[in-house]
Write an enzyme that holds these catalytic residues in place. Sequence first.
Site, PDB file in Angstrom:
ATOM      1  N   CYS A 389     -24.088   3.850 -22.320  1.00  0.00           N
ATOM      2  CA  CYS A 389     -24.715   4.923 -23.093  1.00  0.00           C
ATOM      3  C   CYS A 389     -26.064   5.288 -22.462  1.00  0.00           C
ATOM      4  O   CYS A 389     -26.095   5.902 -21.418  1.00  0.00           O
ATOM      5  CB  CYS A 389     -24.849   4.508 -24.561  1.00  0.00           C
ATOM      6  SG  CYS A 389     -25.103   5.916 -25.678  1.00  0.00           S
ATOM      7  N   HIS A 525     -19.234   3.303 -25.602  1.00  0.00           N
ATOM      8  CA  HIS A 525     -19.540   1.896 -25.895  1.00  0.00           C
ATOM      9  C   HIS A 525     -18.261   1.055 -25.807  1.00  0.00           C
ATOM     10  O   HIS A 525     -17.585   0.836 -26.814  1.00  0.00           O
ATOM     11  CB  HIS A 525     -20.144   1.766 -27.296  1.00  0.00           C
ATOM     12  CG  HIS A 525     -21.538   2.300 -27.404  1.00  0.00           C
ATOM     13  ND1 HIS A 525     -22.648   1.509 -27.243  1.00  0.00           N
ATOM     14  CD2 HIS A 525     -21.989   3.553 -27.642  1.00  0.00           C
ATOM     15  CE1 HIS A 525     -23.739   2.248 -27.390  1.00  0.00           C
ATOM     16  NE2 HIS A 525     -23.367   3.492 -27.620  1.00  0.00           N
ATOM     17  N   GLU A 527     -17.901  -2.029 -25.608  1.00  0.00           N
ATOM     18  CA  GLU A 527     -18.001  -3.307 -26.325  1.00  0.00           C
ATOM     19  C   GLU A 527     -17.328  -3.269 -27.690  1.00  0.00           C
ATOM     20  O   GLU A 527     -16.916  -4.310 -28.219  1.00  0.00           O
ATOM     21  CB  GLU A 527     -19.465  -3.734 -26.482  1.00  0.00           C
ATOM     22  CG  GLU A 527     -20.318  -2.864 -27.385  1.00  0.00           C
ATOM     23  CD  GLU A 527     -21.024  -1.721 -26.669  1.00  0.00           C
ATOM     24  OE1 GLU A 527     -22.047  -1.229 -27.181  1.00  0.00           O
ATOM     25  OE2 GLU A 527     -20.526  -1.313 -25.606  1.00  0.00           O
TER      26      GLU A 527
END
Length: 553
Positions: A389, A525, A527
């Site tokens: 990001c 993102h 994750e």
Amino acid sequence: MAVNSSSDLNKNTRIIFITGGVVSSLGKGITAASLGALLEARGLSVTLMKLDPYINIDPGTMSPFQHGEVFVTEDGCETDLDLGHYERFVHSKTSRKSNFTAGKVYETVLKKERRGDYLGATVQVIPHITDEIKSRIIEGVAGYDVGLVEIGGTVGDIESLPFVEAIRQLALEFGRARTLFLHLTLVPYVKKAGEMKTKPTQHSVKELRSIGIQPDILVCRSEIPLRESERQKISLFTNVEPSAVFSAHDVDSIYQIPLHFYEEGLDRVVCHKLGLEVKDADLTDWNKVVFNTEHPEHEITIAMVGKYVDLTEAYKSLNEALFHAGIQTRTKVNISYIDAETLKPNALDILKTFDAILVPGGFGERGVDGKILAAQYARENKIPYLGICLGMQVAIIEFARNVLKLKGANSTEFKLECEAPVIGLITEWKDSSGKIETRNQNSDLGGTMRLGGQVCRLDPSSKSAKLYGKLEITERHRHRYEVNNKYLNLLESAGMKLVGKSIDGELVEMLEIPDHPWFVACQFHPEFTSTPREGHPLFIGFVKAALAQSVKN
């Protein structure tokens, strides 16, 4: 008006309500996720919900220092970080139905009152607020065999009372054969005296019973395993049978908890109490996760250059994604948190000691100069780099300043009238449902970002395409600013490859530097979709690159 239980919910659905007592942050989310994993391993379809009693509409504008990470669902909802635990432990995905706050409930009820939906009636906590809570719970668990509903906060908190009252009513309406109350509480261990103190648990259950709820199961958090004498004492004073009093003592890894609860028999007791005739749990995947965690073959250290380094909960999913990649590669991943504000041009030697550098997302100007320096150091010194990001945006800014020599290259987030706005505000975009969203500099901060799952198309020749093993991916976003398309040709002509684009080709999603051992950054993102059982392609590739770097070092 009472919720119509007979028509609003499948009669086979069971609901488990999870409350907490004594103190906050005991691990209700991990307990719920672990129990969900065990029930899923028994062949049941499972969903999890988190009910937050605070007045904020959602956690999107709350400080990470207070609330920790904001987790983003596939359908673009900013939620509590516990939903990240849920998705890491079970295969079912959460959604905007999986998390709501007291603020959202009150906002909905007040809008109904303004429209006249209540026909002029006096609007009250009971029944109007509790009915809204109940209807949202029913909507969230519908279609699943079991719904686990976690109530945030601590029993006895004034803001939690409407939520506790709502679940009390639901248990009455659906019947105790279909509902179950699990209460998580603290059993302190006094080391000097060598004693475990059960009194806080007794008082917590007393508080719960005073508002009409008798827990079916107690899960007791403590430093050491609960002894049989304490189990019997807790049972006697709480009216919970000894076989339903479980120990939840400290373990080395949260991924050991499903196996621990299985050994304790938590899922067996839950299934018995809810009348669920199901197969035994298949925990092959979890055994592998725990084995790999406990028996690493390699070790690396990664520098995470951010601005919330004093509270690692702010990077919860990111930390876990790195550990997941370690599980998949049998690698112990050490994370060293570096405050981006401390990085200065003449003091970057600290970065020499690391096997890789990661710059995570973030908002605001504080620490940005340090993140730009970290990206520059990684690029120039051929150290593996992963930017996420804002970590991608600072890589663009750094490249524009130091390779393209664009004077004043910056993001309009940090300097509105900069000379070379290589990063700019999104003014129009499509949300996850395809609806056109617009905003400007004066728009509200909450709920006005590009959020949720978005399709990204990858360059077939890119490192990223090889990592993912496909050319179209869906990843979750949470940002307001994008790469300025005016500068794309300049960036690529100087050696940066923009290898991922949005489905319409208008927005940059990923970049790579081909003449670098491993320099990858993404606007999304990744994750949020990493799990311990599968890991995530980008993080696995990053950890492997760090391993190669550690050999050089």
